[in-house]
Design a protein around this motif. Sequence first.
Motif, PDB file in Angstrom:
ATOM      1  N   GLU A   1       0.857  -1.188   0.000  1.00 21.60           N
ATOM      2  CA  GLU A   1       0.000   0.000   0.000  1.00 21.60           C
ATOM      3  C   GLU A   1       0.890   1.235   0.000  1.00 21.60           C
ATOM      4  O   GLU A   1       1.776   1.372   0.852  1.00 21.60           O
ATOM      5  CB  GLU A   1      -0.914   0.026   1.242  1.00 21.60           C
TER       6      GLU A   1
ATOM      7  N   ASN B   1      -4.355   4.915  -2.127  1.00 22.79           N
ATOM      8  CA  ASN B   1      -5.497   5.514  -1.432  1.00 22.79           C
ATOM      9  C   ASN B   1      -6.071   6.655  -2.263  1.00 22.79           C
ATOM     10  O   ASN B   1      -5.329   7.505  -2.751  1.00 22.79           O
ATOM     11  CB  ASN B   1      -5.068   6.059  -0.063  1.00 22.79           C
TER      12      ASN B   1
ATOM     13  N   GLU C   1      -7.979   2.162  -3.383  1.00 19.34           N
ATOM     14  CA  GLU C   1      -8.545   1.969  -2.046  1.00 19.34           C
ATOM     15  C   GLU C   1      -9.349   3.202  -1.634  1.00 19.34           C
ATOM     16  O   GLU C   1      -8.825   4.308  -1.631  1.00 19.34           O
ATOM     17  CB  GLU C   1      -7.392   1.719  -1.065  1.00 19.34           C
TER      18      GLU C   1
ATOM     19  N   ASP D   1     -11.587   0.634   2.383  1.00 20.63           N
ATOM     20  CA  ASP D   1     -10.672   0.888   3.494  1.00 20.63           C
ATOM     21  C   ASP D   1     -11.438   1.090   4.803  1.00 20.63           C
ATOM     22  O   ASP D   1     -12.592   1.518   4.785  1.00 20.63           O
ATOM     23  CB  ASP D   1      -9.868   2.158   3.173  1.00 20.63           C
TER      24      ASP D   1
HETATM   25 CA    CA Z   1      -5.623   2.795   3.183  1.00 22.72          CA
END
Ligand code: CA
Length: 280
Positions: free
Chosen positions: A58, A119, A151, A180
Amino acid sequence: AKGQGKGRQVAYTAAMDQRTAEQSRLAADLRIALDTEQLYLLYQPIVAIPSGELYGVEALVRWTHPERGPVGPAVFIPAAERTGLIVPLGAWILQEACEQAVRWLEELGDAAPRTVTVNVSARQLREAGFAGEVEAVLRRTGLPAYVLTVEVTETAVFDGGTALTELHAIAALGVNIALDDFGTGHSSLGLLRTCPADILKVDKSFVDDITEGGQNAVVVAALIGICDGLQLRAVAEGVETAEQAAELVRLGYRYAQGYHYARPLPAGQVAAYRPPDAAV
Ligand code: CA
Ligand code: C2E
Ligand code: CA
Ligand code: CA
């Protein structure tokens, strides 16, 4: 008592003004940061359990302010969202992470992270044409869509408007969608039917006390059942101890992320990641 109330209100307003001013200053500095390489990405391993082997990463943004030093994303992302700066910032993050993902594929082949997660904030998702931007980045970088995971929080999807439409368009490209912080917003199981999710990230707050046998253990146990039933991959977030990892495995979890495995790492250190001794 009345005077005191008024005083409190004045103080409150002053504090608000101060916070707003602080946010504006941060946002102004962030605008400069975007152009001057003060921003960079770290990558936290997402691992398969029980083996602890690398599955994906991530991307997490970092900012070294020239005077303040490191400023955490929990501080500057909200400021960027409020000012709209998250749109160009988010575009940079997406491009940067996809470029890195291609580099890993070229350098590491089969050992490259199988998915690179980015993200995306509510504000970005609401921008008309965001799916088009994702498509353009994939085309520019040459990254296969299936390597990318976008995400988003449940709250972002619930934001209404075009968020869900954009998400469907992104999913149609072959990009993975992760939800998330699941369970912390106004989540509903209905969302799992309308949202094209592939992955559900079980929030750290639920994982925290699974070894204590608290109520959260029940939630973590229930979510894996739901994920299995809906064919979603469940990723347990914020795993900090071998005990938590063992309990997650016992419950049927197959993916985890957290300090027990690795902190967010510079891109160059991802290839050297090895499972911890007590990987479970
Ligand atoms: Ca995240
Ligand atoms: P998040 O997306 O839920 O990311 C997970 C956060 O938990 C990260 O904090 C990560 O470093 C931290 N973390 C991971 N494992 C553990 C653990 O075992 N224990 C503890 N205590 N923490 C752990 P970080 O990097 O400070 O990011 C905070 C939040 O800022 C993120 O939460 C996300 O909401 C936002 N953020 C970070 N990078 C980006 C980005 O590139 N774009 C956007 N839109 N938001 C970002
Ligand atoms: Ca999270
Ligand atoms: Ca979080």
